[in-house]
Structure formats: C-alpha cells, structure tokens
Scaffold this active site. Sequence first.
Site, PDB file in Angstrom:
ATOM      1  N   GLU A 141       0.887  -1.168   0.000  1.00 53.28           N
ATOM      2  CA  GLU A 141       0.000   0.000   0.000  1.00 53.28           C
ATOM      3  C   GLU A 141       0.916   1.207   0.000  1.00 53.28           C
ATOM      4  O   GLU A 141       1.694   1.403   0.922  1.00 53.28           O
ATOM      5  CB  GLU A 141      -0.910  -0.029   1.241  1.00 53.28           C
ATOM      6  CG  GLU A 141      -2.125   0.875   1.114  1.00 53.28           C
ATOM      7  CD  GLU A 141      -1.828   2.310   1.498  1.00 53.28           C
ATOM      8  OE1 GLU A 141      -1.623   3.122   0.563  1.00 53.28           O
ATOM      9  OE2 GLU A 141      -1.784   2.615   2.682  1.00 53.28           O
ATOM     10  N   CYS A 159      -2.253   8.410   3.971  1.00 53.88           N
ATOM     11  CA  CYS A 159      -2.272   8.083   2.546  1.00 53.88           C
ATOM     12  C   CYS A 159      -3.642   8.354   1.950  1.00 53.88           C
ATOM     13  O   CYS A 159      -3.781   8.545   0.741  1.00 53.88           O
ATOM     14  CB  CYS A 159      -1.854   6.634   2.325  1.00 53.88           C
ATOM     15  SG  CYS A 159      -2.772   5.453   3.306  1.00 53.88           S
TER      16      CYS A 159
END
Length: 521
Positions: A293, A327
Amino acid sequence: MTTRTIPAFVNEPFTNFSLEENKQAMLAALAKVKQEIGKDIALHIGKDKVMTEDKIVSINPGNVDQVIGNVSKATKEMAERAMQVALQTFETWKKVSPRERAEFLFKAAELMRQRKHEFSALLVLESGKNWGEADADTAEAIDFIEYYAREMIRLSETNTHQPLVKIPGEDNQLSYTPLGVGVVIPPWNFPLAICVGMTTAAVVSGNTVLLKPASATPVIAHKFVALMEEVGLPAGVINFIPGSGAEVGDYLTTHPKTRFISFTGSKEVGLRINKLAAETAEGQIWIKRIVAEMGGKDGIVVDETTDLDVAAEGIVASAFGFQGQKCSAGSRAIIVESVYDQLVEKVVERTKALKNGLPEENCPVGPVIDKQAYNRILEYIEIGKSEGRLLTGGGKAEGNGYYIQPTVFADVSGKARIMQEEIFGPVLALAKAKNWKEAIDMYNDTEFGLTGSFYSQDEDRIAYALETMHCGNLYINRKCTGALVGVHPFGGFNMSGTDSKAGGHDYLLLFTQAKLTSRKI
C-alpha cells in the site's frame, strides 16, 4: 488451549473525550507513559533479547527535546539470525490449528482494550497525534486483531469460503495453508494500527514474521510486540528487528527464504521493494508475494447541488486530520465554478480556526513527523506559492517541534505539482472545474488511485461517479479518510499499491495459498 464461542465482529468504539471521566483517564495515561519513556529497547530474535550499541533514537516530534526511546538497531548479521529463527519456528507454528492461533489474537485484543489509553498516549508522544487521532489508531488496531482472528477461523472451516461443485465419487476440499517467513514493513503514520494489522494477519494465517518498524516510531511497535509476548505467542513467531531500510530492509527483501513482503509506505520505496523482490535469488524456489500500500493523491469532487457546509467540513477534515499525514488524506479538492468562490470561503474559514499546538494538550493540529518531512513540506509550500493563490497558512508554526501552518492554495491547475505529487502534510490545493464531469476527469488525472469523495445530491451524477472515479475507496457525501475495519476494506489502484483491501474478506488470502485435495470415494 480452550476455545470459546466467537461473537460477531463489532468495531471498537471511539472514546468521547468531552466526558470528564474519559479526559481524566487519558491524562492519567499520558502521565504514566511519560514515566516509562526514554528507555533502551532490545531486538527480539526468538527467545533472545539483543541489545545493540547502535540505536535508533525516537523523539517526540512535538517536543524535540524529549526522547521516547533508544531502540536497538539490527545489522544484516542479526537479520540473518532472525531469519533462521523464523524459518525454524515456522515448521511448528504452521501446524498450530487456526482456532488456536486465533485465540492468541483474541487475548491480545482484550489486553489492548484494557490498556487502550496507554497505547494512545504513547502514540500521542511518539507520532504527534492528538487524542482523537491516537484513539482511532488504537481502536483500529484492536479491530484488526479481532477481525483477522475471526477471518482465520472462517477460512479454516471446510469449504465455507469457496464451496466447491459436488461430483459423484469424489470428496474435494479446498484449504488455505500459510506461505512461510514474511517481512513486515509498516509505516510511521499509523504506527500501531497498520503495524498490528499487517503483523497479525500474517501470523494468524500460520506464517512467521520479521517485523521491521518505521524508524520514526519503533517504540509503539515494540509495545505491541511485548503485548504479544505477554499473551503467550511462541517465541520466534514475531521477531522484532528495527534497522536501516538500505541495510536490513534490502537484505531481507532479496533473501532467498523470504516468502512475502508486506509493506505500507511511499510509492518510491514500494516500487524499490517490488523491483528487488522480483529478482530470483540463488536457492529461491518461489515467486515472492508483494502486498503493498503506497499512498495517494486523493481528491474530493464537489458539484453545485450539494450542501456546501457539509462539503467544507469534509474537505477540511480530510486535508488536515493528523496534519495531512495519511495516505487517504484529501490533499486536493475540485469544485465546479458556480459554487467555487462560496465553498473556498467556507474552507478557508474552517482552516483558519484550526490551531497548532502540542498533541498531548489535544490541539487540533500537531507537528509533522520529523525534520526531513518538515523541510520537504515547506519546500512544497514554496512551490505552491508559484502555482496557486495562497489563502491561509504558508509557513512554519510556533512550537518546539515540527509545526507547520495548515495551508490552502486556490486556483491551482490540475497539472500543478501540488495537485499531482503526494506532499503528506497539511497542504490543500483547490481547483476550479467548468462542470461536474470535468471535475471528475480532473480527479482521475493522477498516477494514484487510493481514496476519493464525491459530494452531490443528484443521483444520476452519483451513479456516474461511482462508475468512473478510479480509486480503491470511493465515498459519497463524506470525507475520504476514516476507513473502518470490516466496513471499508482499504487499498488502492495504480501507484497506490496492490489494492490489498486490508480489513476485508480478501486480505488473509494474501498470506495463504489455496490447496485443493481430491479423494476418490
């Protein structure tokens, strides 16, 4: 180990700190944790606690004079030793029943729940989160533990996950077996939740782990490792080896016995790991599995039909929660021109109301994580001054730490650097679109694809957005941060990673391999 009836999964509630009893409990936890910080912390390699002379010094980003811990730093030789321990432990751990492995997690979740404020207090001091952000981080960690324990039990039940077509004369079964030894490399921005989620998913699936925490936040990772040791997890299942990415990280990524690498962090590091892992080392008999990720340049699209106050709240919360160091942070907003000026005014008003200050005093905006991030974000702010119209913020904030003013730029081109590059700080870029379709096109014009939001009251437009906005997690009429385990499986497209969908039904499959057995009857 005795088993129990497993209740349905329920998300851990967030703490209401407006209640005096909860406020006092958090203050007490902060006072307790302050008495415990600054210690030397050892590596955990199997049963051995290894203290090294070379240390990673973790400091409080909100008060840089305060040392949180001096954490032993692994070398390549120590990493190799940990690998051999993990390989040996895997041979026994993989034979432990899924239900028994899950029981270790249930015990850990209960202990973490009992000490929730202590974990959150350490997050406040080490990562610069305010009380609410830290509490959410700890709650998510508990959720991951609980959810993955249940998922492993579910996957272990014969043919319930993938019911097979029946044919006469054969008994066919599909089971999920562990992969082997994995390297887990979590980030500093969710240094408890993501560290816990990545690690527990791997170990409950029957794998053993080499845990290399982020160098900015190794103390909270160690607190989790110590908790797992306390609940009786066998030595060698989780090996705690903080160290240099260039030395220890690269060594383990290229190791022939590494079966998988689970990584959360920047695009650049993720791509490097992917490249190194793709090379087959001598003696390697598998293709290494990468679970990555890698961040995003997430955006919020607003049309003229929506409630502008609701949209403004969502934009500001998405952009400046934990100083934009997520994020999933909404670092850009694309607004149709007919309501652009109105919405920009509302966003600026709310942003100016955010105050910088010490996380332990529960200020809305705390520090960014370290000096490197601080300097990089300030450089992007200077770039933004030439790419847009500065409306608020634009520089350093007061405090004995890495404080930056929440910053908003307007009238930014969709091709501008502050609209295209991940800044990972309290910087918001606002862009104007002729209409809602152009706004969606501008949203999609990025190499990332993690989260996004679309604010509208028009069902046809919402249907179009659901189909065309290209990201792993799309939210309608709400902020683009705050994914809940089991509710919003999390992961993104394109350069945002492998779309691993953490906290969802697919996640444990990444740490297992399906084996079909067929028996003639």
